[in-house]
Design a protein around this motif. Sequence first.
Motif, PDB file in Angstrom:
ATOM      1  N   ALA A  15      -4.731   6.960  -3.861  1.00 37.43           N
ATOM      2  CA  ALA A  15      -5.315   7.148  -2.534  1.00 37.43           C
ATOM      3  C   ALA A  15      -5.144   5.932  -1.631  1.00 37.43           C
ATOM      4  O   ALA A  15      -5.512   5.997  -0.447  1.00 37.43           O
ATOM      5  CB  ALA A  15      -6.803   7.468  -2.666  1.00 37.43           C
ATOM      6  N   TYR A  67      -3.495   6.237   1.971  1.00 39.51           N
ATOM      7  CA  TYR A  67      -4.282   6.984   2.953  1.00 39.51           C
ATOM      8  C   TYR A  67      -5.547   6.224   3.344  1.00 39.51           C
ATOM      9  O   TYR A  67      -5.913   6.173   4.528  1.00 39.51           O
ATOM     10  CB  TYR A  67      -4.633   8.354   2.378  1.00 39.51           C
ATOM     11  CG  TYR A  67      -3.437   9.056   1.799  1.00 39.51           C
ATOM     12  CD1 TYR A  67      -2.527   9.712   2.620  1.00 39.51           C
ATOM     13  CD2 TYR A  67      -3.188   9.039   0.423  1.00 39.51           C
ATOM     14  CE1 TYR A  67      -1.416  10.354   2.097  1.00 39.51           C
ATOM     15  CE2 TYR A  67      -2.078   9.669  -0.112  1.00 39.51           C
ATOM     16  CZ  TYR A  67      -1.193  10.320   0.722  1.00 39.51           C
ATOM     17  OH  TYR A  67      -0.081  10.930   0.200  1.00 39.51           O
ATOM     18  N   MET A  68      -6.212   5.638   2.366  1.00 40.34           N
ATOM     19  CA  MET A  68      -7.425   4.882   2.660  1.00 40.34           C
ATOM     20  C   MET A  68      -7.105   3.645   3.500  1.00 40.34           C
ATOM     21  O   MET A  68      -7.803   3.346   4.476  1.00 40.34           O
ATOM     22  CB  MET A  68      -8.113   4.472   1.354  1.00 40.34           C
ATOM     23  CG  MET A  68      -9.370   3.632   1.532  1.00 40.34           C
ATOM     24  SD  MET A  68     -10.706   4.497   2.379  1.00 40.34           S
ATOM     25  CE  MET A  68     -11.350   5.481   1.032  1.00 40.34           C
ATOM     26  N   TYR A  69      -6.035   2.937   3.157  1.00 38.53           N
ATOM     27  CA  TYR A  69      -5.713   1.713   3.892  1.00 38.53           C
ATOM     28  C   TYR A  69      -5.353   2.026   5.338  1.00 38.53           C
ATOM     29  O   TYR A  69      -5.804   1.334   6.255  1.00 38.53           O
ATOM     30  CB  TYR A  69      -4.574   0.955   3.219  1.00 38.53           C
ATOM     31  CG  TYR A  69      -4.210  -0.313   3.963  1.00 38.53           C
ATOM     32  CD1 TYR A  69      -4.976  -1.471   3.806  1.00 38.53           C
ATOM     33  CD2 TYR A  69      -3.132  -0.342   4.846  1.00 38.53           C
ATOM     34  CE1 TYR A  69      -4.665  -2.627   4.509  1.00 38.53           C
ATOM     35  CE2 TYR A  69      -2.820  -1.495   5.554  1.00 38.53           C
ATOM     36  CZ  TYR A  69      -3.589  -2.634   5.377  1.00 38.53           C
ATOM     37  OH  TYR A  69      -3.282  -3.778   6.082  1.00 38.53           O
ATOM     38  N   ARG A  70      -4.559   3.078   5.555  1.00 38.89           N
ATOM     39  CA  ARG A  70      -4.165   3.379   6.923  1.00 38.89           C
ATOM     40  C   ARG A  70      -5.329   3.875   7.755  1.00 38.89           C
ATOM     41  O   ARG A  70      -5.414   3.602   8.948  1.00 38.89           O
ATOM     42  CB  ARG A  70      -3.028   4.396   6.919  1.00 38.89           C
ATOM     43  CG  ARG A  70      -1.690   3.717   7.025  1.00 38.89           C
ATOM     44  CD  ARG A  70      -0.592   4.348   6.218  1.00 38.89           C
ATOM     45  NE  ARG A  70       0.530   3.420   6.127  1.00 38.89           N
ATOM     46  CZ  ARG A  70       0.590   2.388   5.272  1.00 38.89           C
ATOM     47  NH1 ARG A  70      -0.401   2.169   4.439  1.00 38.89           N
ATOM     48  NH2 ARG A  70       1.622   1.566   5.257  1.00 38.89           N
ATOM     49  N   SER A  71      -6.241   4.595   7.161  1.00 41.53           N
ATOM     50  CA  SER A  71      -7.427   5.020   7.900  1.00 41.53           C
ATOM     51  C   SER A  71      -8.268   3.810   8.304  1.00 41.53           C
ATOM     52  O   SER A  71      -8.682   3.681   9.461  1.00 41.53           O
ATOM     53  CB  SER A  71      -8.260   5.976   7.041  1.00 41.53           C
ATOM     54  OG  SER A  71      -7.544   7.151   6.754  1.00 41.53           O
ATOM     55  N   VAL A  72      -8.508   2.916   7.347  1.00 40.66           N
ATOM     56  CA  VAL A  72      -9.334   1.738   7.621  1.00 40.66           C
ATOM     57  C   VAL A  72      -8.623   0.795   8.591  1.00 40.66           C
ATOM     58  O   VAL A  72      -9.238   0.255   9.520  1.00 40.66           O
ATOM     59  CB  VAL A  72      -9.670   1.006   6.317  1.00 40.66           C
ATOM     60  CG1 VAL A  72     -10.359  -0.330   6.591  1.00 40.66           C
ATOM     61  CG2 VAL A  72     -10.566   1.876   5.442  1.00 40.66           C
ATOM     62  N   THR A  82       0.816  -1.219   0.000  1.00 44.14           N
ATOM     63  CA  THR A  82       0.000   0.000   0.000  1.00 44.14           C
ATOM     64  C   THR A  82       0.849   1.269   0.000  1.00 44.14           C
ATOM     65  O   THR A  82       0.344   2.344  -0.332  1.00 44.14           O
ATOM     66  CB  THR A  82      -0.939   0.026   1.218  1.00 44.14           C
ATOM     67  OG1 THR A  82      -0.162  -0.043   2.426  1.00 44.14           O
ATOM     68  CG2 THR A  82      -1.906  -1.141   1.177  1.00 44.14           C
ATOM     69  N   THR A 120      -9.225  11.019   0.205  1.00 48.86           N
ATOM     70  CA  THR A 120      -9.321  10.611  -1.196  1.00 48.86           C
ATOM     71  C   THR A 120      -9.936  11.714  -2.039  1.00 48.86           C
ATOM     72  O   THR A 120      -9.479  11.999  -3.156  1.00 48.86           O
ATOM     73  CB  THR A 120     -10.162   9.326  -1.305  1.00 48.86           C
ATOM     74  OG1 THR A 120      -9.537   8.290  -0.543  1.00 48.86           O
ATOM     75  CG2 THR A 120     -10.288   8.882  -2.753  1.00 48.86           C
ATOM     76  N   SER A 139     -12.717   9.496   7.227  1.00 48.97           N
ATOM     77  CA  SER A 139     -11.402  10.133   7.138  1.00 48.97           C
ATOM     78  C   SER A 139     -10.703   9.761   5.840  1.00 48.97           C
ATOM     79  O   SER A 139     -10.171  10.625   5.129  1.00 48.97           O
ATOM     80  CB  SER A 139     -10.540   9.725   8.336  1.00 48.97           C
ATOM     81  OG  SER A 139     -11.104  10.167   9.548  1.00 48.97           O
ATOM     82  N   GLY A 140     -10.704   8.473   5.508  1.00 48.18           N
ATOM     83  CA  GLY A 140     -10.113   8.034   4.247  1.00 48.18           C
ATOM     84  C   GLY A 140     -10.831   8.610   3.047  1.00 48.18           C
ATOM     85  O   GLY A 140     -10.207   8.965   2.041  1.00 48.18           O
TER      86      GLY A 140
END
Length: 261
Positions: free
Chosen positions: A142, A145-150, A96, A196, A191-192
């Motif tokens: 994205a 950022y999306m993976y770390r938020s989730v 990621t 995005t 947040s993700g």
Amino acid sequence: MKESRFGSWLAIVLGASYFLIPLIGTFEFSLRMKRGEYSFEAYRVVFSDPNFQASFLFSTVMAVVTVVLGILLVVPTAYWVQLRLPKLRPLVEFVTLLPLVIPAIVIVFGYLRLYNSSSFLPLTNSSFGTNVLLACGYATLALPYMYRSVESGMRSIDVRTLTEAAESLGAGWPTILFRIILPNIRSALLSGAFLTFAIVIGEFTFASLLNRPAFGPYLQLVGANRAYEPAALAIIAFFVTWACMGLIQIVGRARGDSARR
């Protein structure tokens, strides 16, 4: 103590000045379209431009599609790694992070080589196929950022207990994922999603090389041909980005308040 406080305040003032002075100067310049007076004429021209409306709408739609695509890709992956494959977490985190290491122009040229008119899957032959390719590219950008938020949202809940409780009541995997896990990580997803959205709105490389009418290429085109409208567009883009950041803070604060209750 006084010297320490003075140094801290000095660093804050210098840092804020580094960002705020150019922003104030840009905003002041955007108000000078009418000679001899300050006005919002540049903003009126920008908002009344059909190309602005079309490009911003296109980027907004692509942002929504990218968010949905990112959720469908990231949530099952993060859930399965958290529940069954914790040893693969370092590998998944490394994958990621690749979009931060590989330049966007390299990724989009790879897409063009793989999916051009002479390939086995000629996505660039139609507007719809190119839009699909653009959405996949945005989802790639994205992904960190999306993976770390989730993933942080997954770590904040007891995934195993929730899954076992749902299974004991006869729930299947789709029900567990979309009706049990997703509501519990709603703040992380938002947040993700906001991050995005901010990335998609300002992205230039993918949209330009794929020849899509997005907001990023429109910003570049206006900046190359006009004087005051680019400053107004820069302020608008800055406002959109910081609105997303503010929404993330509000969501995070609301999540913390509900957790304390």
